[in-house]
Design an enzyme around this catalytic site. Structure first.
Site, PDB file in Angstrom:
ATOM      1  N   LEU A 126     -12.419  36.312 -54.261  1.00 26.58           N
ATOM      2  CA  LEU A 126     -12.313  35.227 -53.273  1.00 26.58           C
ATOM      3  C   LEU A 126     -13.015  35.608 -51.822  1.00 26.58           C
ATOM      4  CD1 LEU A 126     -10.941  32.720 -51.959  1.00 26.58           C
ATOM      5  CD2 LEU A 126      -9.138  34.271 -51.092  1.00 26.58           C
ATOM      6  N   GLY A 132     -14.672  36.726 -44.760  1.00 28.65           N
ATOM      7  CA  GLY A 132     -13.428  37.005 -45.528  1.00 28.65           C
ATOM      8  C   GLY A 132     -12.274  36.234 -45.003  1.00 28.65           C
ATOM      9  N   GLY A 339      -0.481  69.022 -36.776  1.00 26.49           N
ATOM     10  CA  GLY A 339      -1.440  69.682 -35.984  1.00 26.49           C
ATOM     11  C   GLY A 339      -2.862  70.045 -36.702  1.00 26.49           C
ATOM     12  N   GLU A 363      -6.206  41.702 -48.155  1.00 28.07           N
ATOM     13  CA  GLU A 363      -5.333  40.544 -48.422  1.00 28.07           C
ATOM     14  C   GLU A 363      -4.825  39.672 -47.191  1.00 28.07           C
ATOM     15  OE1 GLU A 363      -2.435  40.318 -51.666  1.00 28.07           O
ATOM     16  OE2 GLU A 363      -3.814  41.998 -52.677  1.00 28.07           O
TER      17      GLU A 363
END
Length: 378
Positions: A126, A132, A339, A363
C-alpha cells in the site's frame, strides 16, 4: 511471570500452550543470530504454517483454524515475546490474506488453503515513497490493455518484499482520491515485479522491509480483487484488523521486557541487596507491568467487539496507539533497570528497545491513530 488469561474455550488454552512450546523450541534460540545476520526466517514461518498458526482467525472451510480474534491476538502476543519479527510476519501475512478472503472471486478464493496453511506467504503493498500516511494519494497506476492490467510505480516499506509468494498491489485505476484505487494480486516472480534491497533498519533486521518496483507489470484481468475502485475500502478494512495485530505484538514485546527486567532486578545486587528492593526500581517495574496489563486489556476489548460483529475500528486505533506507546516506554525503562548492561547486546532488552520503535510507525503511525480517534469525537 505467568499471564493470567481468560479464554473462551478449552481448545484456546490448548492452542496457547502449543504456541508457547513451539515458540520456545523454534523461536527463542534463533532470534539473536537471525537479527544479527539479517536473515529472513522463511523456514521458521513455514513451520508455523504447518502447525496451523498462519490462518487462525479464518474459517476452517477456507483452510483456517476458525479461532476468535481475541485468541489469535494472544497467540501473536506469545510469539512476539520470543521473536518480534516472527509475530509481525504472522500479523502481516494474516493481513495479506484478507483481500482475497473478503472480496476475492470464487477462483481467487481457491488459493486460500495454500495461503492460510503457510505454503504461500503474502505481502501487502500500500505505502509508497512519497506518501505512507496519505494512502489515498498513492501514484502507482494500473491501466487496462485489453487483456488485463499494466502496472507501473514504486511501493515502499513492504514487509516480506523479496520473500513473499503473492502481493496485494493497491494501484490507481481511475481518478484522484480513494475512489480511483483498486486492488490487484500479483505472484512473486512475475516479470516487472522487482523487489529492491532490504532497508537498513534500526530493528527487525531479519525481516527488514524493502521497496517494490513495478515496471510494465502485466496482470490478467482476473487478478483484480473486489470491484474496480473498491481498493481503498479493502485496504482500510484490512488495516483495522491489522492494527490489533500490531497492538498484540507490542504487548508481547513489552511483557518480555517486564519479565526480563524484573528477573534481573531480583538477581542484581547493589549496596548489599537486590536492586528490586529499592523503591526507585520497584516503582518503575510496577508502572511497566501496569502499562502492559492496560495495553492487553484495551487490545482484547477491541478484539471482542470485532468477534461480536460490532464496530471496532476506533477501539482498534486506541489499542494500537496505547499498546505501541506503552511498549516504547516499557522497553526504555527495561534498559534503565539494567543500567549499562541494558545498553549492550549481551542482553535482549537493547534489541527490544530498538524493535519497539517501529511498532509506533507501521500500519498507521500513532499520529494517524490520534487523528482517527479525535475525528470520531468531533
Amino acid at each position: 511471570m505467568t499471564v493470567e488469561r481468560i479464554l473462551p474455550t478449552e481448545e484456546a488454552y490448548d492452542l496457547l500452550e502449543l504456541t508457547r512450546e513451539l515458540a520456545d523450541r523454534e523461536l527463542a534460540g534463533k532470534a539473536d543470530e537471525h537479527e544479527r545476520l539479517g536473515v529472513f526466517p522463511r523456514e521458521t514461518i513455514r513451520t508455523l504454517g504447518r502447525s496451523g498458526l498462519l490462518g487462525l482467525p479464518y474459517p476452517e472451510a477456507d483452510g483456517g483454524a476458525g479461532q476468535p480474534y481475541e485468541v489469535y491476538l494472544q497467540v501473536l502476543e506469545v510469539l512476539a515475546g520470543r521473536w518480534l519479527a516472527i509475530a509481525e510476519a504472522v500479523s502481516v501475512h494474516t493481513l495479506a490474506c484478507y483481500p482475497v478472503y473478503a472480496h476475492g472471486t470464487e477462483r481467487q478464493r481457491k488459493m486460500l488453503p495454500e495461503m492460510l496453511g503457510g505454503d504461500l506467504l503474502g505481502a501487502y503493498a500500500l505505502s509508497e515513497p512519497q506518501g505512507g500516511s496519505d494512502a489515498a494519494a498513492l501514484q502507482t497506476r494500473a491501466t487496462q490493455d485489453g487483456a488485463g492490467w499494466v502496472v507501473n510505480g514504486t511501493k515502499a516499506w513492504i514487509t516480506h518484499a523479496g520473500h513473499a509468494d503473492f502481493y496485494n498491489l493497491f494501484c490507481r485505476t481511475g481518478g484522484p482520491g480513494p475512489a480511483g484505487i483498486s486492488c490487484l494480486m500479483a505472484d512473486a516472480g512475475t516479470p516487472g515485479l522487482v523487489p529492491q534491497k532490504p532497508e537498513r533498519t534500526m530493528g527487525l533486521r531479519s525481516s527488514a522491509p524493502a521497496q517494490l518496483v513495478l515496471e510494465d507489470l502485466h496482470l490478467d484481468a482476473d487478478r483484480l480483487v473486489g470491484a474496480e475502485g473498491g481498493g481503498f475500502r479493502i485496504a482500510m478494512e484490512a488495516l483495522d484488523a491489522g492494527r490489533l495485530g500490531i497492538a498484540s505484538c507490542a504487548v508481547g514485546l513489552a511483557q518480555a521486557a517486564v519479565d526480563y527486567a524484573a528477573a534481573y532486578a531480583k538477581e542484581r545486587e547493589q549496596f548489599g541487596q537486590p536492586i528490586a528492593s529499592f523503591q526507585g526500581v520497584g516503582f518503575m517495574l510496577a508502572d511497566m507491568a501496569t502499562q502492559v496489563s492496560a495495553a492487553r486489556a484495551l487490545t482484547l476489548s477491541a478484539a471482542r467487539l470485532k468477534d461480536a460483529g460490532r464496530p471496532f475500528s476506533i477501539e482498534a486505533a486506541k489499542a494500537k496507539l496505547f499498546a505501541t506507546d506503552a511498549a516504547m516506554r516499557v522497553t526504555t525503562d527495561a534498559v534503565q533497570v539494567l543500567g549499562g548492561y541494558g545498553y549492550v547486546a549481551d542482553h535482549p532488552v537493547e534489541r527490544w528497545f530498538r524493535e519497539a520503535k517501529v511498532l509506533q510507525i507501521v500500519e498507521g503511525t500513532n499520529q494517524i491513530q490520534r487523528l482517527v480517534i479525535s475525528r470520531s469525537l468531533t
